[in-house]
Each structure stands twice: as structure tokens, then as C-alpha cells.
Design an enzyme around this catalytic site. Structure first.
Site, PDB file in Angstrom:
ATOM      1  N   LYS A 103      16.823 -26.136   2.954  1.00 35.77           N
ATOM      2  CA  LYS A 103      16.068 -25.154   1.740  1.00 35.77           C
ATOM      3  C   LYS A 103      15.877 -25.927   0.746  1.00 35.77           C
ATOM      4  O   LYS A 103      16.065 -26.970   0.539  1.00 35.77           O
ATOM      5  CB  LYS A 103      17.495 -23.745   1.765  1.00 35.77           C
ATOM      6  CG  LYS A 103      17.192 -22.910   0.637  1.00 35.77           C
ATOM      7  CD  LYS A 103      15.519 -21.846   1.207  1.00 35.77           C
ATOM      8  CE  LYS A 103      15.546 -20.752  -0.145  1.00 35.77           C
ATOM      9  NZ  LYS A 103      13.956 -21.758  -0.403  1.00 35.77           N
ATOM     10  N   ASN A 138       5.484 -14.753   1.524  1.00 40.66           N
ATOM     11  CA  ASN A 138       6.848 -14.487   0.392  1.00 40.66           C
ATOM     12  C   ASN A 138       6.452 -15.733  -1.050  1.00 40.66           C
ATOM     13  O   ASN A 138       6.001 -15.745  -0.583  1.00 40.66           O
ATOM     14  CB  ASN A 138       7.923 -16.034   1.732  1.00 40.66           C
ATOM     15  CG  ASN A 138       7.508 -17.549   0.964  1.00 40.66           C
ATOM     16  OD1 ASN A 138       7.817 -17.949  -0.176  1.00 40.66           O
ATOM     17  ND2 ASN A 138       6.514 -18.452   1.586  1.00 40.66           N
ATOM     18  N   SER A 149      11.253 -26.755   5.687  1.00 42.95           N
ATOM     19  CA  SER A 149      12.046 -26.032   3.885  1.00 42.95           C
ATOM     20  C   SER A 149      11.921 -24.450   4.033  1.00 42.95           C
ATOM     21  O   SER A 149      10.555 -24.119   3.860  1.00 42.95           O
ATOM     22  CB  SER A 149      11.912 -27.110   3.485  1.00 42.95           C
ATOM     23  OG  SER A 149      12.204 -26.594   1.798  1.00 42.95           O
ATOM     24  N   GLY A 157       2.195 -25.300  10.088  1.00 43.83           N
ATOM     25  CA  GLY A 157       1.472 -24.987   9.562  1.00 43.83           C
ATOM     26  C   GLY A 157       0.692 -23.447  10.893  1.00 43.83           C
ATOM     27  O   GLY A 157      -0.449 -24.032  11.328  1.00 43.83           O
ATOM     28  N   LEU A 196      11.942 -20.081  -4.693  1.00 46.69           N
ATOM     29  CA  LEU A 196      13.226 -21.374  -4.338  1.00 46.69           C
ATOM     30  C   LEU A 196      14.513 -20.664  -4.647  1.00 46.69           C
ATOM     31  O   LEU A 196      15.480 -22.172  -5.002  1.00 46.69           O
ATOM     32  CB  LEU A 196      12.848 -22.556  -5.827  1.00 46.69           C
ATOM     33  CG  LEU A 196      11.321 -23.426  -4.670  1.00 46.69           C
ATOM     34  CD1 LEU A 196      11.354 -24.328  -6.190  1.00 46.69           C
ATOM     35  CD2 LEU A 196      11.686 -24.349  -3.488  1.00 46.69           C
ATOM     36  N   CYS A 229       5.706 -27.803  -7.108  1.00 44.05           N
ATOM     37  CA  CYS A 229       6.427 -27.053  -8.319  1.00 44.05           C
ATOM     38  C   CYS A 229       5.585 -26.859  -9.483  1.00 44.05           C
ATOM     39  O   CYS A 229       5.050 -28.030  -9.749  1.00 44.05           O
ATOM     40  CB  CYS A 229       7.458 -26.934  -7.947  1.00 44.05           C
ATOM     41  SG  CYS A 229       9.100 -27.422  -7.267  1.00 44.05           S
TER      42      CYS A 229
END
Length: 300
Positions: free
Chosen positions: A45, A69, A21, A242, A73, A129
Site C-alpha cells: 500500500k 478512487n 500498490s 494500467g 493514501l 504526490c
């Protein structure tokens, strides 16, 4: 003949290699480069209930053997995904995974209710989140908090549910067990590792949000350890990610206990990396006389 098929979480994957994602969009751009049906699955995404514009300032920053990054979101929201992106994703003839995040229980619940009524194959629940009702601490830091949100989502979710774990969790094996006990069909890990980049010329942090997520080959040894720890702790399938850049990396994750894997940062470095990985995986199995990945899964 080698068999790359994987049966997990009630689904059949043509091979264990999925896109991660946030690194593959919704597949459209990559479909112009190669036949994306070669993938075992595509993770959307990261979605939130409503559209998000994402973070300001610099969003990507290269590091030695890695990428940071701070996208924030950015996404079109669940409704737009369902109407505009999902039909195209379903045409790619592979498993479609909707990655869903939220900042409070209600965000997750509403998103789940909407996705329940679609032909999404699998939901990947992002519990990294920040929970706005708990002072900003991520749902995925404490096992008890993760258990609570996953069990609530499981109660209403009609789709197979894979929970994406944060590497910042207090205890990965405990977190994996909590998600399994709460009803998760699978877990995926790791998400990006919180990191810092400094602009020495301007004497400030590179990113507006100060910290950002680190991914890429530099995190692979950490990811392998956490995947092994999780796979030893639970009976449900583990999806490892990863720093995967080659079929050899995939084999390492499978030997560490992963059933599936996801390729993330590699898609930026070499946009057609996935076909190479799938081909290399098959060639490795032929060369080593491995008929099924079950023969080597979790041997470390």
C-alpha cells in the site's frame, strides 16, 4: 520449457507479474484466497512517513470498464509498516516492494532512511504526490522537479529504486529520461488518470475532492502508449500497468517494451486473477514456442 524469470534492477523475479500498490493491501487478505508466492512481487500500500486517515466521503466509484478512487493514501505510516506488515510480507517468498510517497523532500528522505535499514527488496518512489512547498503541483509533472527529487533520494537510498510516473506529466519520454539520469534503477507507469464523476441527482461531484483517479481496462490503450514511449526513451527497465486483466494484456505490455507489469484494479474485480494471469502467460509462451520473454519485448 518456458522461462518466466526476470532479472531486473539487481533482483530476480520468478515471473514479471507484480501486484500494484493500493490494490493489494500488504497481501494478507489475498493470502487467504491463494498462495501469493505465485506473484513475481508485491507492492505495498502507498506509504507516507506518518499515518494517514485518507479522504472523506465516497472513495470508490465504478465507471464503464473502469474504477475511480479517492482513497487519499490512507496507510499506517512507514514505522508501523516496518514493524507490523513487513515481516508477514517477507514470508510470502516473493519480491517485496515498498511504495513510498511524500509531500515534501523531508518526507521522502526520512522514509528512505527508515526503509534502508529493513529487508525490503525494492523501493517504488511515488512522485505523483502534491509538493506542498511548490503550491501543490505534483513532483512528477515537470521533468526538472522530478530529476531533483529523484537524484536527492538516489543519493541516500541503499535499495534498488523504481520511480512511479504520473500520466499527468508534461512529457513522458522526457520524464523517464530525467528519472534515469537522476539514478533511478527502473520506472513504473502509469499511475491513475485524473478524472471526474458527477452526481446529477444531487447536482455535485461524486467525490469530496472533486477529482479522483481513474484505472481499469478503459485506461489500457493510454497506458500502452506511455509505456512504449518510456521504454523507447530509456535503457532502464520499465514496469507497465494500467488495465491488465489477462495474460494477453501482459503480453501486450511486454511487446510494448515493459520488463515487468503490475496488476491493480483486476484484483478488485476477480480477487484470484493473478494465478490465472501467470498460468495463462506460461501457456501462451508454450503455445507460441517462446522460450523467454526477451524474444518479444519491445517488438512494437
Amino acid at each position: 520449457m518456458t522461462n518466466l524469470k526476470i532479472n531486473a534492477m539487481g533482483l530476480e523475479f520468478k515471473n514479471p507479474v507484480l501486484s500494484a500498490s493500493g490494490t493489494y493491501g500488504f497481501g494478507q487478505e489475498f493470502s487467504e484466497i491463494y498462495d501469493v508466492s505465485v506473484l513475481g512481487g508485491i507492492c505495498s500500500k502507498g506509504l507516507t512517513l506518518r499515518e494517514r486517515n485518507g479522504n472523506t466521503g465516497i472513495r470508490l466509484w465504478e465507471t464503464p470498464m473502469g474504477l475511480m478512487n479517492s482513497i487519499g493514501l490512507q496507510n499506517p505510516g512507514v514505522e508501523c509498516f516496518i514493524n507490523d506488515e513487513l515481516p508477514r510480507m517477507k514470508s510470502y517468498n516473493t519480491v517485496v516492494v515498498a511504495n513510498l510517497g511524500g509531500h515534501c523532500d523531508e518526507d521522502y528522505f526520512e522514509g528512505i532512511y527508515m526503509l534502508n535499514e529493513t529487508d525490503v527488496d525494492l523501493i517504488e518512489l511515488n512522485i505523483s504526490c502534491p509538493n506542498v512547498k511548490s503550491g501543490g503541483m505534483a513532483f512528477g509533472i515537470k521533468s526538472a522537479v522530478a530529476y531533483e527529487i529523484v537524484s536527492k533520494v538516489r543519493h541516500i537510498c541503499k535499495k534498488p529504486l523504481m520511480v512511479k510516473l504520473s500520466p499527468n506529466a508534461e512529457n513522458i519520454p522526457e520524464m523517464a529520461v530525467a528519472c534515469e539520469a537522476a539514478g533511478a534503477d527502473g520506472i513504473s507507469l502509469i499511475n491513475t488518470i485524473q478524472a471526474l464523476a458527477v452526481d446529477i441527482k444531487n447536482r455535485k461531484a461524486v467525490f469530496d475532492n472533486i477529482y479522483a483517479g481513474l484505472s481499469g481496462p478503459c485506461v489500457k490503450p493510454i497506458a500502452l502508449r506511455m509505456v512504449r514511449d518510456a521504454a523507447k526513451a530509456v535503457k532502464i527497465p520499465v514496469c507497465g500497468l494500467g488495465g491488465i486483466m489477462s495474460s494477453d494484456d501482459v503480453i501486450e505490455f511486454i511487446m510494448a517494451g515493459a520488463t515487468l507489469v503490475q496488476v491493480g484494479t483486476g484484483n478488485f474485480i476477480k480477487p484470484d486473477i493473478v494465478p490465472d494471469i501467470v498460468r495463462g502467460l506460461s501457456e501462451f509462451m508454450d503455445r507460441e514456442g517462446i522460450k523467454s520473454l526477451d524474444e518479444i519485448r519491445g517488438i512494437i
